[in-house]
Motif scaffolding. Structure first.
Motif, PDB file in Angstrom:
ATOM      1  N   GLY A  25     -10.833 -29.170  -3.904  1.00  0.00           N
ATOM      2  CA  GLY A  25     -11.082 -27.922  -3.176  1.00  0.00           C
ATOM      3  C   GLY A  25     -10.211 -26.787  -3.679  1.00  0.00           C
ATOM      4  O   GLY A  25     -10.664 -25.643  -3.797  1.00  0.00           O
ATOM      5  N   THR A  28     -11.486 -25.736  -7.270  1.00  0.00           N
ATOM      6  CA  THR A  28     -12.779 -25.050  -7.275  1.00  0.00           C
ATOM      7  C   THR A  28     -12.808 -23.864  -6.313  1.00  0.00           C
ATOM      8  O   THR A  28     -13.856 -23.245  -6.132  1.00  0.00           O
ATOM      9  N   ASN A  30     -12.615 -23.870  -3.084  1.00  0.00           N
ATOM     10  CA  ASN A  30     -13.528 -24.211  -2.005  1.00  0.00           C
ATOM     11  C   ASN A  30     -12.705 -24.592  -0.772  1.00  0.00           C
ATOM     12  O   ASN A  30     -12.286 -25.741  -0.631  1.00  0.00           O
ATOM     13  N   LYS A  32     -13.486 -25.097   2.292  1.00  0.00           N
ATOM     14  CA  LYS A  32     -14.090 -26.112   3.163  1.00  0.00           C
ATOM     15  C   LYS A  32     -13.770 -27.513   2.644  1.00  0.00           C
ATOM     16  O   LYS A  32     -13.370 -28.393   3.415  1.00  0.00           O
TER      17      LYS A  32
END
Length: 59
Positions: A25, A28, A30, A32
């Motif tokens: 996460g 990238t 990200n 979430k």
């Protein structure tokens, strides 16, 4: 495998999976996926502690 040992092993597995998700996460970008990883890692630690308690109690 006794219940306490199983919980400790499963907890360690969840901790590893959570750490991988958390790092993925972050890499990238990200949030979430990073949050899911953190939650799974914490759940794994809790499950591992439950396994330790069960082992002490002889379950």
């Amino acid at each position: 495998m006794k219940s306490g040992n199983r919980d400790k092993a499963e907890g360690a597995l969840h901790e590893m999976k959570g750490k991988v998700k958390e790092v993925a996460g972050k890499l990238t970008d990200n949030p979430k996926l990073e949050a899911e990883g953190t939650a799974e890692k914490i759940a794994g630690k809790v499950q591992g502690k439950v396994g330790e308690v069960k082992k002490v109690l002889g379950e």
